[in-house]
Write an enzyme that holds these catalytic residues in place. Structure first.
Site, mmCIF file in Angstrom:
data_model
loop_
_atom_site.group_PDB
_atom_site.id
_atom_site.type_symbol
_atom_site.label_atom_id
_atom_site.label_comp_id
_atom_site.label_asym_id
_atom_site.label_seq_id
_atom_site.Cartn_x
_atom_site.Cartn_y
_atom_site.Cartn_z
ATOM 1 N N SER A 94 5.312 -5.449 0.225
ATOM 2 C CA SER A 94 6.481 -6.347 0.322
ATOM 3 C C SER A 94 7.541 -6.077 -0.744
ATOM 4 O O SER A 94 8.255 -6.985 -1.170
ATOM 5 C CB SER A 94 6.042 -7.820 0.238
ATOM 6 O OG SER A 94 5.155 -8.136 1.291
ATOM 7 N N GLY A 96 9.833 -3.532 -0.180
ATOM 8 C CA GLY A 96 10.997 -2.995 0.525
ATOM 9 C C GLY A 96 10.909 -1.529 0.889
ATOM 10 O O GLY A 96 11.937 -0.882 1.095
ATOM 11 N N LYS A 97 9.696 -0.983 0.986
ATOM 12 C CA LYS A 97 9.543 0.447 1.318
ATOM 13 C C LYS A 97 10.090 0.749 2.711
ATOM 14 O O LYS A 97 10.848 1.707 2.897
ATOM 15 C CB LYS A 97 8.068 0.859 1.238
ATOM 16 C CG LYS A 97 7.449 0.750 -0.143
ATOM 17 C CD LYS A 97 6.026 1.268 -0.183
ATOM 18 C CE LYS A 97 5.067 0.453 0.668
ATOM 19 N NZ LYS A 97 4.873 -0.925 0.131
ATOM 20 N N THR A 98 9.713 -0.075 3.688
ATOM 21 C CA THR A 98 10.190 0.144 5.058
ATOM 22 C C THR A 98 11.705 -0.010 5.129
ATOM 23 O O THR A 98 12.394 0.793 5.769
ATOM 24 C CB THR A 98 9.513 -0.836 6.036
ATOM 25 O OG1 THR A 98 8.105 -0.620 6.020
ATOM 26 C CG2 THR A 98 10.029 -0.636 7.453
ATOM 27 N N GLU A 122 2.991 0.730 11.966
ATOM 28 C CA GLU A 122 2.706 -0.671 11.656
ATOM 29 C C GLU A 122 3.567 -1.624 12.485
ATOM 30 O O GLU A 122 3.047 -2.539 13.131
ATOM 31 C CB GLU A 122 2.932 -0.937 10.164
ATOM 32 C CG GLU A 122 2.603 -2.357 9.764
ATOM 33 C CD GLU A 122 2.805 -2.607 8.284
ATOM 34 O OE1 GLU A 122 1.996 -3.358 7.698
ATOM 35 O OE2 GLU A 122 3.768 -2.059 7.711
ATOM 36 N N ARG A 131 15.580 -5.020 12.655
ATOM 37 C CA ARG A 131 15.817 -4.867 11.224
ATOM 38 C C ARG A 131 17.004 -3.943 10.964
ATOM 39 O O ARG A 131 17.798 -4.178 10.044
ATOM 40 C CB ARG A 131 14.568 -4.327 10.533
ATOM 41 C CG ARG A 131 13.446 -5.328 10.484
ATOM 42 C CD ARG A 131 12.226 -4.781 9.775
ATOM 43 N NE ARG A 131 12.453 -4.562 8.347
ATOM 44 C CZ ARG A 131 11.489 -4.593 7.436
ATOM 45 N NH1 ARG A 131 10.245 -4.837 7.790
ATOM 46 N NH2 ARG A 131 11.758 -4.377 6.168
#
Length: 240
Positions: A94, A96-98, A122, A131
Site C-alpha cells: 500500500s 503506491g507501487k502499482t 493481482e 485507476r
C-alpha cells in the site's frame, strides 16, 4: 539442431513447458538471427560505435536517450528506460507501487504514443483502467469509492482523460497466476502484433514457474522468474 530438438521432444528428460518456450523463441527469432549473422560486427566496429554513443552522451549530458518515465529527476539520473533493462519497483504494501508503474505506462502510452503491455496478476483489467482514468483526471479514486460526489469540472476532466486513454495502445492481460512461460509467450505475440515498447508486470511474486526444480523451493522459483523476465527484456529489446 532440428534433429537435436526433435530428439529432446521424445527423451522425457524435461517438462514440456520450457521446451515449448525455447522452441517458440527460436522460431520467432529465425529471421532476426539470420539478419544478425549477416551483420555481425567486428570488435573494431563495436569500439567505433561505442565511441560515437559516448561522444553523443558527452555532448548532451542531460539528454534522455531512453524511454522517458515522465518523472523528470529520475529521467535525468537514468537517461530514461532502455531496452533489455529489468526495473524493479520495491516497497512495502500500500505504498503506491502499482500507481507508480501505471503512471509510467500512462506517460509512455499517451504522451510518448508508444504501445505498452501490462500483465496484471493481482488486479482486474477493469480496475486498472478505472485507476488510469482517475489518475489522469487527477481525481482521488479512494474518495470517489467512499461516496464523494463529483462536481461538473471533475466529470469534464474524467471524460477528457477517458477519451485520451481510449486512443492510446495499452494491452492489458489480467490472467491470474500466470506462468513465466505463458507471460513470455504472450509478450512475444504482443511485440509482433503491436510493437510494444514497454512491459509492466504487477507483480513479480504472483508469477509462477513451471520447472520441476522450483516446485518446492520458493527462492529458486523467484530466481527463475527474475532471470526469465530479464531474458525477455533482452530478447524483445524493451524495458520490463
Amino acid at each position: 539442431a532440428a534433429h537435436f530438438r526433435h530428439g529432446r521432444a521424445f527423451d522425457d528428460q524435461e517438462s514440456v513447458g520450457p521446451l515449448l518456450d525455447e522452441v517458440e523463441s527460436k522460431i520467432l527469432g529465425i529471421r532476426e538471427s539470420e539478419e544478425a549473422k549477416k551483420g555481425t560486427l567486428t570488435m573494431k566496429e563495436r569500439v567505433f560505435k561505442a565511441i560515437d554513443e559516448l561522444e553523443q552522451l558527452a555532448a548532451n549530458p542531460n539528454s534522455i536517450n531512453g524511454i522517458p518515465t515522465g518523472l523528470e529527476v529520475f529521467d535525468r539520473m537514468t537517461g530514461g528506460m532502455h531496452g533489455g533493462e529489468m526495473i524493479i519497483i520495491a516497497a512495502r504494501p500500500s505504498m503506491g507501487k502499482t500507481s507508480l508503474a501505471m503512471n509510467i505506462v500512462e506517460h509512455v502510452a499517451v504522451e510518448q504514443k508508444k504501445a505498452c503491455a501490462v500483465f496484471s496478476l493481482e488486479m482486474t483489467a477493469d480496475s486498472l483502467v478505472q485507476r488510469l482514468i482517475c489518475a489522469r483526471a487527477r481525481i482521488n479514486m479512494r474518495a470517489l469509492m467512499s461516496g464523494q460526489f463529483l462536481n461538473k469540472g471533475d466529470f469534464q476532466q474524467m471524460t477528457r482523460a477517458a477519451s485520451q486513454l481510449a486512443e492510446c495502445n495499452i494491452v492489458i492481460d489480467d490472467t491470474p497466476a500466470l506462468s513465466i512461460l505463458d507471460l513470455r509467450s504472450k509478450a512475444r505475440r504482443f511485440k509482433k502484433l503491436y510493437d510494444i515498447q514497454l512491459i509492466a508486470i504487477d507483480y513479480l511474486q504472483l508469477c509462477r514457474s513451471t520447472s520441476k526444480r522450483a516446485a518446492d523451493n520458493r527462492q529458486q522459483e523467484i530466481a527463475e522468474i527474475s532471470s526469465g523476465l530479464k531474458a525477455l527484456a533482452k530478447e524483445l529489446d524493451v524495458p520490463v
